[in-house]
Scaffold this motif. Structure first.
Motif, PDB file in Angstrom:
ATOM      1  N   ALA A  57       9.257  25.388  12.508  1.00 35.85           N
ATOM      2  CA  ALA A  57       8.581  26.856  11.930  1.00 35.85           C
ATOM      3  C   ALA A  57       6.902  26.899  12.881  1.00 35.85           C
ATOM      4  O   ALA A  57       6.762  28.028  13.254  1.00 35.85           O
ATOM      5  N   PHE A  58       6.303  25.601  12.870  1.00 32.90           N
ATOM      6  CA  PHE A  58       5.013  25.956  13.631  1.00 32.90           C
ATOM      7  C   PHE A  58       5.167  26.133  15.167  1.00 32.90           C
ATOM      8  O   PHE A  58       4.130  26.990  15.502  1.00 32.90           O
ATOM      9  N   GLY A  59       6.152  25.706  15.671  1.00 29.72           N
ATOM     10  CA  GLY A  59       6.397  26.040  16.912  1.00 29.72           C
ATOM     11  C   GLY A  59       6.749  27.341  17.310  1.00 29.72           C
ATOM     12  O   GLY A  59       6.191  28.064  18.224  1.00 29.72           O
ATOM     13  N   LEU A  60       7.359  27.964  16.278  1.00 31.80           N
ATOM     14  CA  LEU A  60       7.828  29.499  16.252  1.00 31.80           C
ATOM     15  C   LEU A  60       6.559  30.354  15.867  1.00 31.80           C
ATOM     16  O   LEU A  60       6.322  31.400  16.694  1.00 31.80           O
ATOM     17  N   LYS A  61       5.786  29.784  15.371  1.00 37.66           N
ATOM     18  CA  LYS A  61       4.367  30.599  14.748  1.00 37.66           C
ATOM     19  C   LYS A  61       3.560  30.623  16.012  1.00 37.66           C
ATOM     20  O   LYS A  61       2.962  31.791  16.225  1.00 37.66           O
ATOM     21  N   LEU A  62       3.613  29.503  16.884  1.00 34.79           N
ATOM     22  CA  LEU A  62       2.570  29.580  18.115  1.00 34.79           C
ATOM     23  C   LEU A  62       3.171  30.586  19.036  1.00 34.79           C
ATOM     24  O   LEU A  62       2.328  31.205  19.789  1.00 34.79           O
TER      25      LEU A  62
ATOM     26  N   ALA B 269       4.107  27.673  25.871  1.00 32.63           N
ATOM     27  CA  ALA B 269       4.648  26.196  26.142  1.00 32.63           C
ATOM     28  C   ALA B 269       4.439  25.049  25.098  1.00 32.63           C
ATOM     29  O   ALA B 269       5.212  24.342  24.734  1.00 32.63           O
ATOM     30  N   GLY B 270       3.162  25.370  24.331  1.00 33.11           N
ATOM     31  CA  GLY B 270       2.797  24.443  23.230  1.00 33.11           C
ATOM     32  C   GLY B 270       3.770  24.713  21.968  1.00 33.11           C
ATOM     33  O   GLY B 270       4.351  23.955  21.279  1.00 33.11           O
ATOM     34  N   GLY B 271       4.138  26.157  21.856  1.00 32.91           N
ATOM     35  CA  GLY B 271       4.912  26.361  20.875  1.00 32.91           C
ATOM     36  C   GLY B 271       6.323  25.926  21.089  1.00 32.91           C
ATOM     37  O   GLY B 271       7.061  25.635  20.097  1.00 32.91           O
ATOM     38  N   ALA B 272       6.735  25.881  22.162  1.00 27.17           N
ATOM     39  CA  ALA B 272       8.239  25.646  22.585  1.00 27.17           C
ATOM     40  C   ALA B 272       8.364  24.110  22.459  1.00 27.17           C
ATOM     41  O   ALA B 272       9.403  23.596  21.908  1.00 27.17           O
ATOM     42  N   LEU B 273       7.134  23.575  22.713  1.00 23.77           N
ATOM     43  CA  LEU B 273       7.126  22.049  22.738  1.00 23.77           C
ATOM     44  C   LEU B 273       7.261  21.518  21.421  1.00 23.77           C
ATOM     45  O   LEU B 273       7.997  20.590  20.916  1.00 23.77           O
ATOM     46  N   LEU B 274       6.690  22.280  20.378  1.00 21.97           N
ATOM     47  CA  LEU B 274       6.674  21.835  19.141  1.00 21.97           C
ATOM     48  C   LEU B 274       8.030  22.288  18.524  1.00 21.97           C
ATOM     49  O   LEU B 274       8.608  21.454  17.821  1.00 21.97           O
ATOM     50  N   PHE B 275       8.604  23.277  18.919  1.00 20.97           N
ATOM     51  CA  PHE B 275       9.791  23.393  18.512  1.00 20.97           C
ATOM     52  C   PHE B 275      10.771  22.585  18.808  1.00 20.97           C
ATOM     53  O   PHE B 275      11.706  22.403  18.172  1.00 20.97           O
ATOM     54  N   GLY B 276      11.006  22.324  20.124  1.00 19.57           N
ATOM     55  CA  GLY B 276      11.736  21.454  20.630  1.00 19.57           C
ATOM     56  C   GLY B 276      11.776  20.003  20.057  1.00 19.57           C
ATOM     57  O   GLY B 276      12.706  19.106  19.845  1.00 19.57           O
ATOM     58  N   ILE B 277      10.506  19.725  19.742  1.00 21.50           N
ATOM     59  CA  ILE B 277      10.292  18.330  18.709  1.00 21.50           C
ATOM     60  C   ILE B 277      11.046  18.463  17.690  1.00 21.50           C
ATOM     61  O   ILE B 277      11.843  17.391  17.049  1.00 21.50           O
TER      62      ILE B 277
ATOM     63  N   LEU C  96      -0.503  17.563  22.548  1.00 19.99           N
ATOM     64  CA  LEU C  96      -0.374  18.184  23.926  1.00 19.99           C
ATOM     65  C   LEU C  96      -0.434  19.590  23.667  1.00 19.99           C
ATOM     66  O   LEU C  96      -1.336  20.394  24.264  1.00 19.99           O
ATOM     67  N   SER C  97       0.486  20.046  22.673  1.00 17.66           N
ATOM     68  CA  SER C  97       0.410  21.671  22.561  1.00 17.66           C
ATOM     69  C   SER C  97      -0.819  22.073  21.510  1.00 17.66           C
ATOM     70  O   SER C  97      -0.992  23.210  21.999  1.00 17.66           O
ATOM     71  N   LEU C  98      -1.479  21.190  20.644  1.00 17.71           N
ATOM     72  CA  LEU C  98      -2.405  21.506  19.999  1.00 17.71           C
ATOM     73  C   LEU C  98      -3.894  21.707  21.052  1.00 17.71           C
ATOM     74  O   LEU C  98      -4.829  22.324  20.773  1.00 17.71           O
ATOM     75  N   GLY C  99      -3.970  20.702  22.285  1.00 16.62           N
ATOM     76  CA  GLY C  99      -4.791  20.841  22.946  1.00 16.62           C
ATOM     77  C   GLY C  99      -4.732  22.318  23.981  1.00 16.62           C
ATOM     78  O   GLY C  99      -5.847  22.695  24.458  1.00 16.62           O
ATOM     79  N   MET C 100      -3.586  22.648  23.995  1.00 16.04           N
ATOM     80  CA  MET C 100      -3.510  23.933  24.716  1.00 16.04           C
ATOM     81  C   MET C 100      -3.929  25.142  24.207  1.00 16.04           C
ATOM     82  O   MET C 100      -4.063  25.972  24.392  1.00 16.04           O
TER      83      MET C 100
END
Length: 184
Positions: A176-181, A76-84, A124-128
């Motif tokens: 890129a960081f979202g996909l990495k997560l 979810a955190g990775g998807a959130l980063l990718f979405g942003i 939020l994603s980093l906290g996860m």
């Protein structure tokens, strides 16, 4: 273990620059108004403070969510980063004439909040994902402050051509960081 810490530092540094790209981009536009150097200093500090407070709130909530949802939290955190990141990329191509608030008082708070709201989601994603909180907040605050100052100062001297490119760059890094997560 030092390699892991260095890797996290580098990742967080790039993420901090990506988040600060919004502040840089908007700072270019606002910097085209005539602003005194003292006002530029205050604007940069305010944006930096918001880039510490918003991800901190996100990290606290993210820790809570991750303790409840475990494995789903990282995806979810990775998807959130990718979405942003995608939102930043898409918005960089949607260039309508925008009227800027004057960066004092309530206008300054709204400006700082608008360019730091995405850092809440990143927090939020980093906290996860269990990142080093102090390091993340320090880097986010420093990058946002520095990039805001840079954008405002360049905006005083140049036109807004760089604004679109900085937003595209920032969005690409977050994607890129979202996909990495997610794929990890």
């Amino acid at each position: 273990m030092p390699d892991a810490v260095l890797g996290e530092f580098i990742s967080l540094s790039f993420m901090a620059i990506a988040l600060g790209a919004d502040a840089f981009s908007v700072g270019l536009g606002i910097g085209m108004q005539w602003l005194r150097l003292k006002r530029i200093f205050v604007i940069g500090l305010t944006v930096g403070l918001f880039h510490v407070m918003m991800p901190f709130l996100g990290i606290v909530i993210g820790h809570y969510i991750s303790s409840q949802l475990e494995g789903f939290a990282i995806i979810a955190g990775g998807a959130l980063l990718f979405g942003i990141g995608m939102q930043m990329l898409l918005s960089s191509f949607n260039r309508e004439e925008q009227k800027w608030l004057h960066p004092t008082g309530t206008g300054l708070v709204l400006f700082a909040l608008s360019v730091s709201i995405d850092s809440f989601s990143v927090g939020l994603s980093l906290g996860m994902s269990g990142t080093k909180v102090f390091l993340a907040l320090l880097l986010f605050g420093l990058a946002a402050t520095g990039l805001t100052w840079l954008g405002l100062l360049i905006g005083r001297k140049a036109n807004g051509l760089l604004g679109v490119y900085s937003e595209i760059f920032g969005g690409s890094i977050l994607c890129a960081f979202g996909l990495k997560l997610i794929f990890g």
